[in-house]
Enzyme design. Sequence first.
Site, short mmCIF file in Angstrom:
data_model
loop_
_atom_site.label_atom_id
_atom_site.label_comp_id
_atom_site.label_asym_id
_atom_site.label_seq_id
_atom_site.Cartn_x
_atom_site.Cartn_y
_atom_site.Cartn_z
N ASP A 162 38.29 36.98 -6.14
CA ASP A 162 37.25 37.17 -5.13
C ASP A 162 37.03 38.65 -4.82
O ASP A 162 35.95 39.04 -4.36
CB ASP A 162 37.66 36.47 -3.82
CG ASP A 162 37.34 34.99 -3.83
OD1 ASP A 162 36.93 34.47 -4.88
OD2 ASP A 162 37.48 34.35 -2.78
N TYR A 163 38.04 39.47 -5.07
CA TYR A 163 37.92 40.91 -4.80
C TYR A 163 37.41 41.66 -6.02
O TYR A 163 36.81 42.73 -5.89
CB TYR A 163 39.26 41.50 -4.36
CG TYR A 163 40.11 40.57 -3.54
CD1 TYR A 163 39.55 39.76 -2.56
CD2 TYR A 163 41.48 40.45 -3.76
CE1 TYR A 163 40.33 38.88 -1.81
CE2 TYR A 163 42.26 39.57 -3.02
CZ TYR A 163 41.69 38.79 -2.06
OH TYR A 163 42.46 37.91 -1.33
#
Length: 812
Positions: free
Chosen positions: A584-585
């Site tokens: 997600d990052y």
Amino acid sequence: MLSHLRVLDLTDGGASIAGRILADLGAEVVLLEPPPGVASRRLGPFAGDVEDLERSLEFWANHRGKRSARIDLDQRAGCDALRRLIRGADVWIEDRSFAGLVDAGFDAATLASLNPGIVHAAVTAFGETGPKSDWAATDLIVTAASHALWMTGDSDRAPLSCSVPQAFLHAGGEAASAIMIALAERERSGLGQRIDVSAQTAMMASTQSGILAHGWNADEMSRSGGGVAVGAYRLRFIYECLDGYVNLTLLFGEPIGHATARFFQWMDEEGYSNDAIRNEDWVRYGVKFLSGGVSLEAHEAMMDSIERFTRTKTKAQFFMAAFERKLLIVPLSDCHDLVESDQLADRGFWAPMKLPQVGREILHPGPFAKFSATPLEIQTPPPILGEFDPELAAMGERAPAVQRESDPNILRRPPLEGLKVLDFTWVYAGPAVTRQLAEYGATVIKVESTTAHDALRANGPFKDGLPGGDRSANFSNVNLGKRSIGLNMKTPEGVDLALALIDWADVVVENFSPRAMKSWGLDWETLRLRKPDLVMLSSSLSGATGPQAMLAGYGTMGSALAGFGFVTGWPDRRPAAPYMAYTDYVSPRFATPALLAALDHTRRTGIGQHIDLSQAECSIHFLGSALLEYTVNERIPQARGNASPHYAPSGVYPTRGEERWLAIAAPEDRIWDALDALAGLGWGENTRFASSAARRQNSAALDEAIGRWTLESSVEDLEARLQSAGIPAHRVTTSRDAFEDPQLLARGHFVSIEYAQVGSVPYEKSRANLSATPADLRPCPTLGQHNQEILSDILGLSDDEVTNLVIAGAIE
């Protein structure tokens, strides 16, 4: 898409992924190298273990898709050639690895005078300003400064980094996004600007707002190998199975807790449950244990029961169950698993390239996203040193993509002002992209379901440690600057409103599994007929096609599928994996440039398109040479703690006080000599540490010796002394440390903004500083806060029409 752009790339290492992303999007990227070549050409691993400038897998991973030109700044001809290149370039990227630029007269002011339209990005460890701007650093040092190191690893050992260095990759990805934003602004003003990217703050994205805990008066998260710890409680995600390991996203609340409940129901069916597990409310379990309603012993016993069950089945059996039973469980992949993946093969992810350097075809990671109108063509192999030199010598002046007289005193508007974005995203990966669009001027309308609220609202840190939908730093940090409308998409009227907003929008962004948008009639095939110039970004765990397309899940699962679990950990222990939802990052580093490139293509052609981005797939590009080590040398890289394969020491060491750690690295012999002299313990006289090769071979003994020395001093004292001697070092930053960090204070990284009922609280500002058009941070909305404005002002509905929608249950 970007074939009209020329990029001059003066980077190496992780930062060079900025140029690689732009090259993958079609830009002509010229890698400018000093006559001996960039440093990564001399770093292993090498193809076939033959040390050669043209066989470094580090270089291949960093610079695929570029062309190489040598520039000798000691020669007048070299400086003249560089001036010609600058006058015709659109983008310049640097990271201080090309020595002598300023001394040769190529500073920021000179670049701007030679070419006022050039976008100039500088990637550095701590940023170009502030008291740490000249601090010595390696990737490990930056990771320590970012708080990400504090949150990763086993609680009974030192904090842990990924064995594939990640900090400068995040910074390079941030630079690619910022460059595309600055280029969008240049279309209006005709002017370039300078971009200052701090790898420290770029890497902070991988704390998932955990960095804000101190400022929100919340308990700090702490490390728990392959999971997360809150106070005395840990949540384990990694469990042993018959043939390896699986990742179970063991979380609670809405809607995740329902998947957790289904997993325990399966355990019960198989005879691995008990009354305590059978009778638990797994949706409310998180609130229960955070409030002290669960004993630590019972909580640990629950996780032990999970592993007794997981040891009875294979990775494949659990993965099949993820689809059949709608569970949040996936295998931990290594590089072999990635190359053999049916999903990646079906999506054409791997790009075979014939490399003249080795005379055979090599598999490289391929397109990081699938574009419907302008598919990415990954065909250009890593360059031979100086292959562009003949063209460079004969080259005349090239005109940059934007050519017009510009007034340097023009009032410059936000780069994305006028861009209209309809945001169907939730949790973290999608909202992180749309926050970036909002802070640079786009009008972003966040559509949130009134029947299933964004799951990130149930994730801390919470203000004062008290859970609540409008008390989450995690949720609000990625939703700053947006407008909110609450829609019930289960009603026909709610779907009709969504369609009306799509007619208004230039861009639609969503990160559901592929079935969700189709169930509402909002899939790409439907929308492209309705609005041919629409750009739509769909970001899902595995992508919109392939046998795993319908896998619904979170970045914890993406991290496991993408191979990060096996390259984060200790050699003598089970995999640890990076903190939480790592993909997600990473995925926004690719999604934002992809979206802005597609918009640029639409601006020039009028043709819209769909971007299908798999969060796991694009994140694989952050594995760098580890992947090539397998596809070229048929070796599966393993986790190695905090050690570097290139030098020693590289580690994290205890200092005086509880849980106070210091990262130290000595990447060159002269730095090792300085460390040896400062310690004054005669390490250099020991034959085990007398050479670089000896130190690497005896790194465990060296780490033990350094650890005994560091324990005698405070982390503050050692950090200052080591940096004064030019030795890369930094404390492992806690959230409190971050709020007291003079570098972050000087750069104004934390900005106080009002939010809902919690009042003024600190947030992170943009991770890149644009000199002419900086980001503008505005508050996060509450659910449905802008219903009236959106329905009346944007859609032009009357009061009666709005009332009827409320009666129909379409809006909240």
